[in-house]
Scaffold this active site. Sequence first.
Site, PDB file in Angstrom:
ATOM      1  CB  VAL A  14       2.383  -4.510  -4.314  1.00  0.00           C
ATOM      2  CG1 VAL A  14       1.798  -5.907  -4.133  1.00  0.00           C
ATOM      3  CG2 VAL A  14       2.057  -3.641  -3.106  1.00  0.00           C
ATOM      4  CE  LYS A 105      -5.768  -0.360  -0.350  1.00  0.00           C
ATOM      5  NZ  LYS A 105      -4.382  -0.672  -0.305  1.00  0.00           N
ATOM      6  N   GLY A 134      -2.540  -6.753   4.002  1.00  0.00           N
ATOM      7  CA  GLY A 134      -1.245  -7.123   3.408  1.00  0.00           C
ATOM      8  C   GLY A 134      -0.948  -8.604   3.479  1.00  0.00           C
ATOM      9  CD  GLU A 190      -2.525   2.914  -0.188  1.00  0.00           C
ATOM     10  OE1 GLU A 190      -2.918   2.901  -1.348  1.00  0.00           O
ATOM     11  OE2 GLU A 190      -2.053   1.908   0.367  1.00  0.00           O
ATOM     12  CE  LYS A 205      -5.912  -2.077   3.678  1.00  0.00           C
ATOM     13  NZ  LYS A 205      -4.796  -1.469   4.403  1.00  0.00           N
ATOM     14  N   GLY A 302       3.571  -3.026   2.727  1.00  0.00           N
ATOM     15  CA  GLY A 302       4.976  -3.263   2.359  1.00  0.00           C
ATOM     16  C   GLY A 302       5.108  -4.283   1.262  1.00  0.00           C
TER      17      GLY A 302
HETATM   18  N1  HSE Z   1      -1.174   2.060   2.993  1.00  0.00           N
HETATM   19  C1  HSE Z   1      -1.733   0.897   3.590  1.00  0.00           C
HETATM   20  C2  HSE Z   1      -1.430   0.899   5.065  1.00  0.00           C
HETATM   21  C3  HSE Z   1      -1.224  -0.390   3.022  1.00  0.00           C
HETATM   22  O1  HSE Z   1      -0.783   1.824   5.552  1.00  0.00           O
HETATM   23  O2  HSE Z   1      -1.855  -0.011   5.748  1.00  0.00           O
HETATM   24  C4  HSE Z   1      -1.954  -0.852   1.829  1.00  0.00           C
HETATM   25  O3  HSE Z   1      -3.308  -1.018   2.086  1.00  0.00           O
END
Ligand code: HSE
Length: 437
Positions: A14, A105, A134, A190, A205, A302
């Site tokens: 990121v 998060k 994202g 992740e 989230k 991503g």
């Molecule tokens: N690994 C997370 C996903 C993205 O697959 O949505 C970052 O929160």
Amino acid sequence: MPQVKVGLIGFGTVGAGMVEVLVHNRELIEDRIGAAIVLKKIADLDIHSDRGVKVDPALLTTDAMEIIDDPEIDVVVELIGGCDQAMEFISMAMERGKHVVTANKALIAQYGKQLFETAERCGVDIAFEASVAGGIPIIRALREGLAANQIEAVLAILNGTSNYILTRMTEEELSFDEALALAQRLGYAEADPSLDIDGSDAAHKLTIIISLGFGYPCRYEDVYKEGVDKISLEDIRFAGEFGYCVKLLAIARKVDGQIEARLHPAFVPLDHILANVNEAYNAVYIEGDFVGPTLFYGLGAGKRPTGSAVVSDIMDIARNQIKGISRRVSPLSFARSPATELSLRPMDQVSTDYYFRFSAVDRPGVLSKISGVLGANNISIASVIQKSREAHGSVPVVMLTHEAKERDVRKSLEIIDQLDIVTEKTVLFRVERKTGI
Ligand code: HSE
């Protein structure tokens, strides 16, 4: 032109995305905010690997304190993830009067209250657009765009990795393990993929969405959570036969003055708008009392999408800074104290339709025994499929029910799983039919 100086802690995927946006869209960003964003330092334990983006080596350091202690830096961007070290860096930065941008998060979901109090006391902003979905600007949508509404319901796909796995299992009939390996290869998961597949990532989230949308101080531990790690291809096929697909849904809904807060795989009708959200895409469906239904769709993971969200936060802070203001909008959108008159609805009080897959011996009277237990516990059957006998003599009996209470369902399955005609633990999915366009 005024300058806003930024220090980045955590030069991973990121972080590299953020730098790429800043470099590629520099002129556009300057035109939009009337200031130049200057990346002054980047701290990471690894300052040698190629991130696919060109930076002046003089900017790189392995010591995050060089950023935190730099009096010229206005904004600290934390992208290291995890809780303890990130909490320490962010707190120190705010204490030194620096604004903070984070994509973390887990940190916001678990320690948001503490961090927001520190930000208030220190007179700085803390921004976290990249922490949920994202590249989709869902934090801003809830905090500002939909601020005039009572939020009635949120239904969302918030984990790209899980959605990618379910898509591959549905479309190519891959096993769970094969689909996960593909997701990891594509970089969606992740660093520790268990956070994606056990539902923790999406539950973090959802915790943030509930706190923002309902003004309710939601605690991560109180969100009901199941991931995609126990889903079998067999149930995905049965879902298709009934006209559904399986999605990992984050659900927040006001019911009788309480908020349902649950994250679990669910059957979604094939004509539901979220049924068409596939691959690593995220979508957030929100119903407000005046706006009605809204839908936000995009890449939830991503480098580039998440980098875009991080830079949007830096731009917001830069705009404030050149106007000499901060904390124009409070982090969770509510200026008053949290809505403590609300409470989370206990999971056993939740009512929904269900799918059951029983594994039973194939002999007369089996179906009536099972349906007898369901009937005695107020559960009414909507449809049934029974497949032909397998080699070992056990058959799957699958059912959809009408709306039932989770408490009654658990009680029934406890009884049914003890019956001598039942050979394996019953599989359960909740069916989401209530909310959606
Ligand atoms: N690994 C997370 C996903 C993205 O697959 O949505 C970052 O929160």
